[in-house]
Design a protein around this motif. Structure first.
Motif, PDB file in Angstrom:
ATOM      1  N   GLN A  96       0.837  -1.184   0.000  1.00  0.00           N
ATOM      2  CA  GLN A  96       0.000   0.000   0.000  1.00  0.00           C
ATOM      3  C   GLN A  96       0.883   1.249   0.000  1.00  0.00           C
ATOM      4  N   ALA A  97       0.282   2.377  -0.368  1.00  0.00           N
ATOM      5  CA  ALA A  97       1.049   3.622  -0.451  1.00  0.00           C
ATOM      6  C   ALA A  97       0.515   4.632   0.549  1.00  0.00           C
ATOM      7  N   ARG A  98       1.407   5.463   1.055  1.00  0.00           N
ATOM      8  CA  ARG A  98       1.024   6.568   1.928  1.00  0.00           C
ATOM      9  C   ARG A  98       1.581   7.850   1.341  1.00  0.00           C
ATOM     10  N   THR A  99       1.000   8.970   1.718  1.00  0.00           N
ATOM     11  CA  THR A  99       1.481  10.262   1.250  1.00  0.00           C
ATOM     12  C   THR A  99       2.857  10.547   1.832  1.00  0.00           C
ATOM     13  N   ALA A 100       3.782  10.961   0.996  1.00  0.00           N
ATOM     14  CA  ALA A 100       5.123  11.309   1.463  1.00  0.00           C
ATOM     15  C   ALA A 100       5.064  12.589   2.284  1.00  0.00           C
ATOM     16  N   GLU A 105       8.963  14.682  -0.352  1.00  0.00           N
ATOM     17  CA  GLU A 105       8.503  15.087  -1.683  1.00  0.00           C
ATOM     18  C   GLU A 105       9.489  16.049  -2.333  1.00  0.00           C
ATOM     19  N   ALA A 106       9.953  17.038  -1.572  1.00  0.00           N
ATOM     20  CA  ALA A 106      10.902  18.003  -2.124  1.00  0.00           C
ATOM     21  C   ALA A 106      12.194  17.314  -2.539  1.00  0.00           C
ATOM     22  N   ARG A 158       0.112  13.782 -10.452  1.00  0.00           N
ATOM     23  CA  ARG A 158      -0.152  15.221 -10.478  1.00  0.00           C
ATOM     24  C   ARG A 158      -0.468  15.777  -9.103  1.00  0.00           C
ATOM     25  N   ALA A 159      -1.024  14.950  -8.236  1.00  0.00           N
ATOM     26  CA  ALA A 159      -1.484  15.451  -6.941  1.00  0.00           C
ATOM     27  C   ALA A 159      -0.386  15.491  -5.890  1.00  0.00           C
ATOM     28  N   ASP A 160       0.395  14.432  -5.815  1.00  0.00           N
ATOM     29  CA  ASP A 160       1.391  14.373  -4.743  1.00  0.00           C
ATOM     30  C   ASP A 160       2.409  13.272  -5.025  1.00  0.00           C
ATOM     31  N   VAL A 161       3.286  13.093  -4.058  1.00  0.00           N
ATOM     32  CA  VAL A 161       4.258  11.998  -4.091  1.00  0.00           C
ATOM     33  C   VAL A 161       3.889  11.034  -2.969  1.00  0.00           C
ATOM     34  N   ARG A 162       3.850   9.755  -3.287  1.00  0.00           N
ATOM     35  CA  ARG A 162       3.492   8.743  -2.302  1.00  0.00           C
ATOM     36  C   ARG A 162       4.645   7.764  -2.099  1.00  0.00           C
TER      37      ARG A 162
END
Length: 238
Positions: A96-100, A105-106, A158-162
Motif C-alpha cells: 500500500q502507499a502513503r502520502t510522502a 517530496e521536495a 499530479r497530486a502528490d508523491v506517495r
C-alpha cells in the motif's frame, strides 16, 4: 524587475531558524543575497520548503531557492500550499502507499535539479581481515526485511508523491573494482566511483533508492559502502 526590499517577519523567523542566523541578519541580507550565500545548503533548502508549507501554508520553488536570485525575491513568489491529507502512521501494509512528507517530496522531486544527486548520501566502512561474503549478504537481507525504509519506492502523480513499501526486496549489492596497490586511498577512490554513478544507481521513482557496494581492495582488506537517498534515511539512521 525591481528588487524586493521587504521581508515578512514570519519568513524572517523561518529563515533564521533554518540558517542559524538572527532575524535581523536575514531581514538585512535577504533582499540582496541568495539563500545559498546566507549559508543555505540543499538539505536546509528542503527543510525551508517543508517548514514553510507546514507552518505558513505557502509553497516555495526548491529550484529557485537554490538558484542565484535573492531570498526575498524567491519568497515573494511563494504560492498558497495545496491542501494535503494528514500523513498516516509510517507503518503501512506492504504494497500500500502513503502520502510522502513534504520534505520527502521536495527531495524526490529534486532528482532533475543540479544533476539530481543533491540528496544522495554515501557511507563506507573498512573491513580488515577475513570476510565471509555469504554471511554479509544474509545480514543485508535481514536488515532490508526489518526496515521498511530500505524497501520503499516513491510514486509521483499530479497530486502528490506517495511512498510504497514493498512486501519484499532483495538488497542490491554491487562490486566495484579498484586497481591493485591503492592501499589507504581505497575509500576516497570508492567514493569517487559511486558518486559518479549515483544518478544511475539511485532511482527513487523506480525502485528503492538503496545500494550496497562491496569493494575488495586486497585479500585482507575490503570496503563496504551504502549509497542511499536522503528521502529514506538520514545520518542518525546510520
Amino acid at each position: 524587475m525591481s528588487p524586493v526590499t521587504t521581508f515578512n517577519a514570519d519568513w524572517a523567523a523561518l529563515a533564521a531558524g533554518v540558517l542559524g542566523l538572527s532575524s535581523a541578519e536575514v531581514v538585512r541580507h535577504a533582499p540582496i543575497a541568495p539563500f545559498v550565500m546566507l549559508g543555505g545548503t540543499s538539505l536546509r533548502a528542503a527543510e525551508f520548503v517543508a517548514t514553510a508549507e507546514r507552518t505558513l501554508r505557502r509553497t516555495i520553488d526548491l529550484t529557485a531557492l537554490l538558484g542565484p536570485e535573492p531570498l526575498a525575491l524567491v519568497v515573494s513568489a511563494a504560492r498558497e500550499a495545496p491542501e494535503r491529507l494528514p500523513v498516516p502512521a509510517p507503518r503501512v501494509t506492504a504494497g500500500q502507499a502513503r502520502t510522502a512528507t513534504a520534505t520527502q517530496e521536495a527531495m524526490v522531486l529534486s532528482e532533475g535539479v543540479h544533476g539530481g544527486t543533491a540528496f544522495h548520501l554515501l557511507f563506507s566502512a573498512e573491513i580488515r581481515g577475513p570476510l565471509d561474503e555469504s554471511r554479509l549478504i544474509r545480514a543485508l537481507e535481514v536488515l532490508t526485511a526489518r526496515h521498511e525504509a530500505l524497501r520503499s519506492v516513491f510514486v509521483a502523480d499530479r497530486a502528490d508523491v506517495r511512498v510504497r513499501v514493498l512486501a519484499s526486496w532483495r538488497p542490491r549489492l554491487i562490486r566495484p573494482s579498484l586497481p591493485p596497490g591503492v592501499g589507504e586511498a581505497a575509500v576516497p577512490m570508492v567514493h569517487d566511483l559511486l558518486a559518479a554513478a549515483s544518478s544511475t544507481l539511485l532511482r527513487p521513482l523506480e525502485q528503492p533508492p538503496v545500494v550496497f557496494a562491496l569493494t575488495r581492495v586486497d585479500p585482507g582488506h575490503a570496503v563496504l559502502s551504502l549509497l542511499v537517498h536522503h528521502a529514506v534515511v538520514d545520518g542518525w539512521s546510520i
